[in-house]
Write an enzyme that holds these catalytic residues in place. Sequence first.
Site, PDB file in Angstrom:
ATOM      1  N   ASP A 197       0.870  -1.188   0.000  1.00 47.54           N
ATOM      2  CA  ASP A 197       0.000   0.000   0.000  1.00 47.54           C
ATOM      3  C   ASP A 197       0.899   1.227   0.000  1.00 47.54           C
ATOM      4  OD1 ASP A 197      -1.724   2.105   0.587  1.00 47.54           O
ATOM      5  OD2 ASP A 197      -1.883   1.567   2.706  1.00 47.54           O
ATOM      6  N   ASN A 257       3.980   7.287   3.165  1.00 52.27           N
ATOM      7  CA  ASN A 257       4.557   5.994   3.554  1.00 52.27           C
ATOM      8  C   ASN A 257       4.098   4.873   2.639  1.00 52.27           C
ATOM      9  OD1 ASN A 257       5.986   6.729   6.000  1.00 52.27           O
ATOM     10  ND2 ASN A 257       3.972   7.146   6.871  1.00 52.27           N
ATOM     11  N   THR A 299      -1.829  11.381   3.802  1.00 52.94           N
ATOM     12  CA  THR A 299      -1.227  12.645   3.387  1.00 52.94           C
ATOM     13  C   THR A 299      -2.340  13.653   3.131  1.00 52.94           C
ATOM     14  OG1 THR A 299       0.474  11.333   2.337  1.00 52.94           O
ATOM     15  CG2 THR A 299       0.376  13.674   1.751  1.00 52.94           C
ATOM     16  N   ASP A 305      -6.200   3.791  -3.382  1.00 54.67           N
ATOM     17  CA  ASP A 305      -6.381   3.568  -1.932  1.00 54.67           C
ATOM     18  C   ASP A 305      -7.848   3.698  -1.537  1.00 54.67           C
ATOM     19  OD1 ASP A 305      -6.117   6.318  -2.640  1.00 54.67           O
ATOM     20  OD2 ASP A 305      -5.612   6.881  -0.592  1.00 54.67           O
ATOM     21  N   THR A 347       2.444  29.730  21.299  1.00 56.88           N
ATOM     22  CA  THR A 347       2.284  29.592  19.839  1.00 56.88           C
ATOM     23  C   THR A 347       2.044  28.145  19.429  1.00 56.88           C
ATOM     24  OG1 THR A 347       3.785  31.453  19.600  1.00 56.88           O
ATOM     25  CG2 THR A 347       3.389  30.133  17.631  1.00 56.88           C
TER      26      THR A 347
HETATM   27  N1  LIG Z   1       1.489   7.028  14.620  1.00 57.42           N
HETATM   28  C1  LIG Z   1       1.609   8.231  14.051  1.00 57.42           C
HETATM   29  N2  LIG Z   1       1.780   9.358  14.791  1.00 57.42           N
HETATM   30  C2  LIG Z   1       1.890  10.568  14.216  1.00 57.42           C
HETATM   31  N3  LIG Z   1       1.850  10.764  12.906  1.00 57.42           N
HETATM   32  C3  LIG Z   1       1.694   9.697  12.135  1.00 57.42           C
HETATM   33  C4  LIG Z   1       1.570   8.372  12.643  1.00 57.42           C
HETATM   34  N4  LIG Z   1       1.426   7.519  11.599  1.00 57.42           N
HETATM   35  C5  LIG Z   1       1.453   8.276  10.498  1.00 57.42           C
HETATM   36  N5  LIG Z   1       1.601   9.574  10.816  1.00 57.42           N
HETATM   37  C6  LIG Z   1       1.634  10.700   9.922  1.00 57.42           C
HETATM   38  O1  LIG Z   1       0.335  10.755   9.362  1.00 57.42           O
HETATM   39  C7  LIG Z   1       0.394  11.148   8.018  1.00 57.42           C
HETATM   40  C8  LIG Z   1      -0.266  10.124   7.196  1.00 57.42           C
HETATM   41  O2  LIG Z   1       0.479   8.956   7.213  1.00 57.42           O
HETATM   42  P1  LIG Z   1       0.061   7.735   6.329  1.00 57.42           P
HETATM   43  O3  LIG Z   1      -1.276   7.230   6.790  1.00 57.42           O
HETATM   44  O4  LIG Z   1       1.169   6.761   6.314  1.00 57.42           O
HETATM   45  O5  LIG Z   1      -0.084   8.495   4.922  1.00 57.42           O
HETATM   46  P2  LIG Z   1      -0.102   7.968   3.412  1.00 57.42           P
HETATM   47  O6  LIG Z   1      -0.968   6.722   3.394  1.00 57.42           O
HETATM   48  O7  LIG Z   1      -0.701   9.098   2.646  1.00 57.42           O
HETATM   49  O8  LIG Z   1       1.310   7.683   3.005  1.00 57.42           O
HETATM   50  C9  LIG Z   1       1.855  11.319   7.672  1.00 57.42           C
HETATM   51  O9  LIG Z   1       2.153  12.684   7.707  1.00 57.42           O
HETATM   52  C10 LIG Z   1       2.566  10.545   8.760  1.00 57.42           C
HETATM   53  O10 LIG Z   1       3.827  11.097   9.047  1.00 57.42           O
HETATM   54  C1  LIG Z   2      -6.508  11.755  -2.499  1.00 61.26           C
HETATM   55  C2  LIG Z   2      -5.197  11.017  -2.503  1.00 61.26           C
HETATM   56  C3  LIG Z   2      -4.068  11.979  -2.823  1.00 61.26           C
HETATM   57  C4  LIG Z   2      -4.961  10.412  -1.100  1.00 61.26           C
HETATM   58  O1  LIG Z   2      -3.706   9.780  -1.083  1.00 61.26           O
HETATM   59  P1  LIG Z   2      -2.850   9.479   0.258  1.00 61.26           P
HETATM   60  O2  LIG Z   2      -3.146  10.542   1.238  1.00 61.26           O
HETATM   61  O3  LIG Z   2      -3.316   8.131   0.752  1.00 61.26           O
HETATM   62  O4  LIG Z   2      -1.431   9.419  -0.189  1.00 61.26           O
HETATM   63  C5  LIG Z   2      -5.252   9.826  -3.521  1.00 61.26           C
HETATM   64  O5  LIG Z   2      -6.328   9.002  -3.229  1.00 61.26           O
HETATM   65  C6  LIG Z   2      -5.324  10.294  -4.947  1.00 61.26           C
HETATM   66  O6  LIG Z   2      -4.340  10.661  -5.531  1.00 61.26           O
HETATM   67  N1  LIG Z   2      -6.548  10.293  -5.534  1.00 61.26           N
HETATM   68  C7  LIG Z   2      -6.815  10.654  -6.893  1.00 61.26           C
HETATM   69  C8  LIG Z   2      -8.029  11.509  -7.032  1.00 61.26           C
HETATM   70  C9  LIG Z   2      -9.317  10.892  -6.484  1.00 61.26           C
HETATM   71  O7  LIG Z   2      -9.285   9.962  -5.682  1.00 61.26           O
HETATM   72  O8  LIG Z   2     -10.410  11.356  -6.877  1.00 61.26           O
HETATM   73  K   LIG Z   3      -3.643   5.959   2.301  1.00 57.35           K
END
Ligand SMILES: Nc1ncnc2c1ncn2[C@@H]1O[C@H](COP(=O)(O)OP(=O)(O)O)[C@@H](O)[C@H]1O
Ligand SMILES: CC(C)(COP(=O)(O)O)[C@@H](O)C(=O)NCCC(=O)O
Ligand SMILES: [K+]
Length: 259
Positions: free
Chosen positions: A6, A11, A132, A109, A184
């Site tokens: 994934d 990540n 993200t 996803d 802050t």
């Molecule tokens: N346990 C955690 N504590 C704090 N931040 C986290 C944790 N796990 C993931 N993150 C943060 O949450 C965000 C989303 O992570 P993730 O779900 O892995 O994103 P993606 O699927 O988009 O790669 C990232 O900015 C990551 O650094």
């Molecule tokens: C919205 C997202 C950026 C989320 O991605 P992620 O945060 O899991 O990295 C991804 O699902 C994406 O690129 N979607 C394409 C546009 C859509 O889903 O309509």
């Molecule tokens: K995701």
Amino acid sequence: MLLAIDCGNTNTVFSIWDGSRFAATWRIATDHKRTADEYFVWLSSLMMLTKTEAQITEAIISSTVPRVVFNLRILCNRYFDCRPLVVGKPGCELPVAPRVDQGTTVGPDRLVNTVAGFDRHGGDLVVVDFGTATTFDVVDLDGAYIGGVIAPGVNLSLEALHMAAAALPHVDVTRPASAIGTNTVACMQSGVYWGYIGLVEGIVRQIRAERERPMKVIATGGLAPLFQQGTELFDSVEDDLTMHGLVLIHRYNKELETA
Ligand SMILES: Nc1ncnc2c1ncn2[C@@H]1O[C@H](COP(=O)(O)OP(=O)(O)O)[C@@H](O)[C@H]1O
Ligand SMILES: CC(C)(COP(=O)(O)O)[C@@H](O)C(=O)NCCC(=O)O
Ligand SMILES: [K+]
């Protein structure tokens, strides 16, 4: 055994499914420059260090970053001698097709979360994924993805504050003790944490009003447990949701092959 990958914008998670459970789950920062050989060194070291005995013979990939798929495919071909299924690409079927505007590419996803959420909870569902980006996937009664919401991710919002305002430091998201910050950092954390609680509750309220029916809400993604502490909204929080969906989609395609 099945290797499920994934890849999000932040990540990339690798899980090994042994047919009845996940034997291991490992996470690496997403980087499109990483080569197949680098992935393999990392994976095989973890397998050795954790004494994970796994004969990987199959793979499935979901990636929100198109560029990384190239090297992940090579990883599967070269080191596991298999052709991976790639969600959203030809050759990878979904149990129920999404119903969205023609020409729209739904994030893989979100398609995977839809399949997993429907399997566990049935239809009329909202899946909230704190990645993200923060995404809301609306699942119809028959399990179809019918659209949703994309909001800026939590860390992205904090990063944007820091980047745009000279006096605002980089801070990590946390649940502040109170809404009124007395410094802050506490003010920023409050803005993002309680702002997000409001965002999620408000969006789900609006979705439910538009659909005019009760809908369960499932949360997943790295930050879901943190936000669960601030709201009663979620029926459940499931960190393995995307992985579960990948296993289901893989199984579904295998069944189609042998049917
Ligand atoms: N346990 C955690 N504590 C704090 N931040 C986290 C944790 N796990 C993931 N993150 C943060 O949450 C965000 C989303 O992570 P993730 O779900 O892995 O994103 P993606 O699927 O988009 O790669 C990232 O900015 C990551 O650094
Ligand atoms: C919205 C997202 C950026 C989320 O991605 P992620 O945060 O899991 O990295 C991804 O699902 C994406 O690129 N979607 C394409 C546009 C859509 O889903 O309509
Ligand atoms: K995701």
